[in-house]
Design a protein around this motif. Structure first.
Motif, PDB file in Angstrom:
ATOM      1  N   VAL A   1      15.234  -1.640   2.308  1.00 54.74           N
ATOM      2  CA  VAL A   1      16.080  -2.085   1.199  1.00 54.74           C
ATOM      3  C   VAL A   1      17.426  -1.371   1.208  1.00 54.74           C
ATOM      4  CG1 VAL A   1      16.286  -2.164  -1.317  1.00 54.74           C
ATOM      5  CG2 VAL A   1      14.097  -2.701  -0.235  1.00 54.74           C
ATOM      6  N   THR A   2      17.412  -0.073   1.544  1.00 52.11           N
ATOM      7  CA  THR A   2      18.629   0.753   1.430  1.00 52.11           C
ATOM      8  C   THR A   2      19.271   1.037   2.790  1.00 52.11           C
ATOM      9  OG1 THR A   2      17.320   2.806   1.558  1.00 52.11           O
ATOM     10  CG2 THR A   2      17.716   1.858  -0.637  1.00 52.11           C
ATOM     11  N   ARG A   3      18.886   0.314   3.827  1.00 53.21           N
ATOM     12  CA  ARG A   3      19.415   0.579   5.172  1.00 53.21           C
ATOM     13  C   ARG A   3      20.949   0.559   5.169  1.00 53.21           C
ATOM     14  NH1 ARG A   3      16.302  -2.478   7.902  1.00 53.21           N
ATOM     15  NH2 ARG A   3      14.975  -0.799   8.663  1.00 53.21           N
ATOM     16  N   GLY A   4      21.522   1.573   5.823  1.00 56.24           N
ATOM     17  CA  GLY A   4      22.972   1.666   5.924  1.00 56.24           C
ATOM     18  C   GLY A   4      23.630   2.465   4.814  1.00 56.24           C
ATOM     19  N   ARG A   5      22.860   2.881   3.811  1.00 55.39           N
ATOM     20  CA  ARG A   5      23.444   3.630   2.692  1.00 55.39           C
ATOM     21  C   ARG A   5      23.281   5.140   2.839  1.00 55.39           C
ATOM     22  NH1 ARG A   5      20.976   0.183  -2.403  1.00 55.39           N
ATOM     23  NH2 ARG A   5      21.182  -1.895  -1.471  1.00 55.39           N
ATOM     24  N   GLY A   6      22.547   5.594   3.848  1.00 55.21           N
ATOM     25  CA  GLY A   6      22.401   7.017   4.094  1.00 55.21           C
ATOM     26  C   GLY A   6      21.618   7.769   3.039  1.00 55.21           C
ATOM     27  N   ILE A   7      20.655   7.116   2.405  1.00 51.83           N
ATOM     28  CA  ILE A   7      19.869   7.774   1.360  1.00 51.83           C
ATOM     29  C   ILE A   7      18.745   8.593   1.995  1.00 51.83           C
ATOM     30  CG2 ILE A   7      18.402   7.402  -0.662  1.00 51.83           C
ATOM     31  CD1 ILE A   7      19.966   4.850  -1.217  1.00 51.83           C
ATOM     32  N   PRO A   8      18.633   9.889   1.683  1.00 54.21           N
ATOM     33  CA  PRO A   8      17.600  10.736   2.300  1.00 54.21           C
ATOM     34  C   PRO A   8      16.189  10.257   1.957  1.00 54.21           C
ATOM     35  CG  PRO A   8      19.254  12.061   1.146  1.00 54.21           C
ATOM     36  CD  PRO A   8      19.499  10.647   0.757  1.00 54.21           C
ATOM     37  N   LYS A   9      15.262  10.538   2.871  1.00 51.73           N
ATOM     38  CA  LYS A   9      13.879  10.109   2.666  1.00 51.73           C
ATOM     39  C   LYS A   9      13.277  10.746   1.418  1.00 51.73           C
ATOM     40  CE  LYS A   9      11.297   9.156   6.131  1.00 51.73           C
ATOM     41  NZ  LYS A   9      10.419   9.148   7.330  1.00 51.73           N
ATOM     42  N   GLU A  10      13.645  11.996   1.137  1.00 54.01           N
ATOM     43  CA  GLU A  10      13.104  12.641  -0.061  1.00 54.01           C
ATOM     44  C   GLU A  10      13.519  11.908  -1.328  1.00 54.01           C
ATOM     45  OE1 GLU A  10      10.815  15.025  -0.187  1.00 54.01           O
ATOM     46  OE2 GLU A  10      10.810  14.716   1.983  1.00 54.01           O
TER      47      GLU A  10
ATOM     48  N   LEU B   1      14.132   8.708  -1.458  1.00 58.42           N
ATOM     49  CA  LEU B   1      13.363   7.468  -1.464  1.00 58.42           C
ATOM     50  C   LEU B   1      11.954   7.702  -2.001  1.00 58.42           C
ATOM     51  CD1 LEU B   1      14.431   5.838   1.922  1.00 58.42           C
ATOM     52  CD2 LEU B   1      15.289   5.350  -0.381  1.00 58.42           C
ATOM     53  N   LYS B   2      11.382   8.856  -1.697  1.00 58.62           N
ATOM     54  CA  LYS B   2      10.056   9.186  -2.224  1.00 58.62           C
ATOM     55  C   LYS B   2      10.099   9.282  -3.753  1.00 58.62           C
ATOM     56  CE  LYS B   2       8.295  11.612   1.862  1.00 58.62           C
ATOM     57  NZ  LYS B   2       7.865  12.914   2.414  1.00 58.62           N
ATOM     58  N   GLU B   3      11.208   9.818  -4.281  1.00 61.39           N
ATOM     59  CA  GLU B   3      11.350   9.896  -5.734  1.00 61.39           C
ATOM     60  C   GLU B   3      11.438   8.492  -6.334  1.00 61.39           C
ATOM     61  OE1 GLU B   3      14.669  12.307  -6.806  1.00 61.39           O
ATOM     62  OE2 GLU B   3      14.086  13.960  -5.483  1.00 61.39           O
ATOM     63  N   VAL B   4      12.266   7.646  -5.720  1.00 62.44           N
ATOM     64  CA  VAL B   4      12.414   6.272  -6.197  1.00 62.44           C
ATOM     65  C   VAL B   4      11.083   5.532  -6.116  1.00 62.44           C
ATOM     66  CG1 VAL B   4      13.551   4.053  -5.766  1.00 62.44           C
ATOM     67  CG2 VAL B   4      14.846   6.189  -5.586  1.00 62.44           C
ATOM     68  N   GLY B   5      10.309   5.854  -5.078  1.00 62.12           N
ATOM     69  CA  GLY B   5       9.041   5.170  -4.850  1.00 62.12           C
ATOM     70  C   GLY B   5       7.961   5.481  -5.870  1.00 62.12           C
ATOM     71  N   GLN B   6       8.213   6.439  -6.767  1.00 62.80           N
ATOM     72  CA  GLN B   6       7.204   6.770  -7.765  1.00 62.80           C
ATOM     73  C   GLN B   6       6.835   5.566  -8.626  1.00 62.80           C
ATOM     74  OE1 GLN B   6       5.402   9.567  -7.883  1.00 62.80           O
ATOM     75  NE2 GLN B   6       6.560  10.084  -6.024  1.00 62.80           N
ATOM     76  N   HIS B   7       7.782   4.668  -8.838  1.00 66.98           N
ATOM     77  CA  HIS B   7       7.469   3.455  -9.596  1.00 66.98           C
ATOM     78  C   HIS B   7       6.346   2.679  -8.916  1.00 66.98           C
ATOM     79  CE1 HIS B   7      11.763   3.224 -11.530  1.00 66.98           C
ATOM     80  NE2 HIS B   7      11.147   4.370 -11.745  1.00 66.98           N
TER      81      HIS B   7
ATOM     82  N   GLY C   1       0.837  -1.188   0.000  1.00 61.81           N
ATOM     83  CA  GLY C   1       0.000   0.000   0.000  1.00 61.81           C
ATOM     84  C   GLY C   1       0.874   1.240   0.000  1.00 61.81           C
ATOM     85  N   PRO C   2       0.318   2.415  -0.317  1.00 64.81           N
ATOM     86  CA  PRO C   2       1.117   3.640  -0.419  1.00 64.81           C
ATOM     87  C   PRO C   2       1.914   3.956   0.843  1.00 64.81           C
ATOM     88  CG  PRO C   2      -1.074   3.989  -1.318  1.00 64.81           C
ATOM     89  CD  PRO C   2      -1.103   2.635  -0.669  1.00 64.81           C
ATOM     90  N   ASP C   3       1.339   3.702   2.014  1.00 61.66           N
ATOM     91  CA  ASP C   3       2.046   4.020   3.256  1.00 61.66           C
ATOM     92  C   ASP C   3       3.245   3.109   3.500  1.00 61.66           C
ATOM     93  OD1 ASP C   3       0.204   6.013   3.722  1.00 61.66           O
ATOM     94  OD2 ASP C   3      -1.021   4.821   5.098  1.00 61.66           O
ATOM     95  N   ASP C   4       3.306   1.994   2.776  1.00 63.15           N
ATOM     96  CA  ASP C   4       4.408   1.043   2.962  1.00 63.15           C
ATOM     97  C   ASP C   4       5.630   1.372   2.119  1.00 63.15           C
ATOM     98  OD1 ASP C   4       2.637  -0.362   4.550  1.00 63.15           O
ATOM     99  OD2 ASP C   4       2.193  -1.894   3.035  1.00 63.15           O
ATOM    100  N   VAL C   5       5.469   2.218   1.097  1.00 61.23           N
ATOM    101  CA  VAL C   5       6.508   2.350   0.080  1.00 61.23           C
ATOM    102  C   VAL C   5       7.821   2.875   0.664  1.00 61.23           C
ATOM    103  CG1 VAL C   5       7.198   3.542  -2.034  1.00 61.23           C
ATOM    104  CG2 VAL C   5       4.895   2.585  -1.832  1.00 61.23           C
ATOM    105  N   VAL C   6       7.783   4.020   1.343  1.00 59.55           N
ATOM    106  CA  VAL C   6       9.025   4.593   1.870  1.00 59.55           C
ATOM    107  C   VAL C   6       9.632   3.714   2.966  1.00 59.55           C
ATOM    108  CG1 VAL C   6      10.038   6.565   3.086  1.00 59.55           C
ATOM    109  CG2 VAL C   6       8.492   6.948   1.154  1.00 59.55           C
TER     110      VAL C   6
END
Length: 375
Positions: free
Chosen positions: A34-43, A45-51, A23-28
């Motif tokens: 998936v990316t834990r430990g890589r220091g990727i900003p939440k913003e 991740l929101k872009e990546v989550g568009q798929h 569901g949408p609330d699960d995406v981020v």
């Protein structure tokens, strides 16, 4: 009544998969896992989550796994294989650690693992083994009795994995307009990975240009193309191509990309293409977005007729192949003679991943291999 098949010494099968949001609330949160430990900003991740948001925030992989679970249980029951099947994911519920905890509470002591990845690579094999080791370490810290965990061998060249894909390509070819069908190219697609990871995939003796990852995919593609030629009488040209690259631009990854390949084929006057995602077990997000959305949009822009063939999913022949692999491994563990089923030039893969197989940049403990800390 079917003749009972012997799974001894194993008392459970674990379907181990990647996981995906439901569901949408699960995406981020999912992408954070998936990316834990890589220091990727939440913003970012929101872009990546568009798929995922394009499909309502739901990855199809979980429903695909539920269908495969049902197919496995049905096949096992019909063939007298008394082996319960569990399901755990690396990155989303049901989480692997929770499932292993449930299995320990149920008294399971010898567990076979089916990973939803058919080929050798760090991300497709050893990383799953590292996740198993992490989960077992958690259970050990909780004072639970740990099951012994073994992983089924790579099944890329098993007939039950190949035949559904052969049929899928044949169906896609038949669906093309008749005037372009005979000249259609076959684009066999798989996940692109860094060249360095490909070169060190598989056992040490197979390391080199593309490693086991490329060799296994090429052998699978060749088997499918040969079967299509035998069935149709037409020798369709083919190539192994890649999709779903996600790394930094300066790091070399396997190429060509499927969209670049479609452009090249169109420029060469190719009349049609069948995209066959042989690197994927099911029609999950990377198939639905990268092929059904992005690549098809590129083909439409070019005016190039394309079709995308099916993955194996929960095909009954794939479920039967898993049953055969389970019985085969059980016989091997029990010291009984068994014929290992495999097509192509490479033969059956190893049962136990050797030391140095698909290494990571930063070594971590990995279960279900020769270097496992859990015997």
């Amino acid at each position: 009544m079917p003749v009972a098949l012997d799974a001894h010494p194993y008392d459970a099968l674990l379907l181990l998969s990647f996981g995906g949001p439901e569901g949408p609330d699960d995406v981020v949160p999912f992408l954070e896992n998936v990316t834990r430990g890589r220091g990727i900003p939440k913003e970012r991740l929101k872009e990546v989550g568009q798929h995922y948001f394009l499909f309502g925030g739901v990855s199809p992989i979980n429903d695909q796994n539920r269908a495969l679970l049902e197919a496995l249980r049905k096949d096992f029951a019909e063939h007298g294989l008394d082996l319960p099947v569990y399901w755990g994911n690396r990155n989303w519920a049901p989480y692997l650690t929770d499932t292993l905890r449930e299995m320990a509470a149920d008294g399971r002591r010898r567990v076979l693992v089916l990973a939803t990845s058919a080929y050798a690579s760090y991300s497709g094999c050893r990383q799953y083994r590292e996740n198993l080791a992490e989960s077992l370490a958690t259970l050990q810290a909780e004072g639970l009795e740990l099951p012994r965990v073994d992983k089924l061998r790579h099944y890329f060249n098993h007939p039950g994995f190949l035949q559904p894909m052969i049929d899928g390509v044949l169906k896609s070819l038949a669906d093309l307009p008749e005037d372009v069908r005979a000249g259609a190219y076959l684009a066999f697609t798989t996940h692109s990975i860094p060249n360095a990871s490909a070169d060190t995939s598989g056992p040490v003796e197979e390391h080199g240009d593309g490693g086991a990852y490329v060799k296994q995919h090429l052998d699978t593609a060749r088997l499918i193309a040969d079967a299509v030629r035998e069935e149709t009488g037409t020798d369709h040209p083919w190539q192994l191509v890649y999709q779903s690259r996600s790394g930094a631009p300066h790091i070399p990854w396997l190429e060509p990309d499927i969209c670049d390949h479609l452009e090249a084929l169109h420029g060469a006057g190719v009349p049609a293409v069948v995209m066959a995602p042989l690197g994927f077990v099911s029609d999950h997000m990377e198939v639905m977005y990268d092929l059904d959305t992005e690549a098809k949009a590129k083909a439409e822009e070019l005016g190039l007729p394309v079709r995308r063939s099916a993955t194996v999913g929960a095909d009954p022949r794939f479920a039967a192949a898993i049953r055969e692999l389970v019985v085969e491994r059980a016989a091997t563990e029990s010291g009984r003679d068994v014929r290992l089923c495999a097509l192509g030039d490479l033969g059956p893969s190893h049962d136990v991943c050797p030391v140095g197989c698909c290494p990571a940049r930063a070594p971590k403990p990995a279960a279900a291999g020769a270097d496992s800390p859990y015997a």
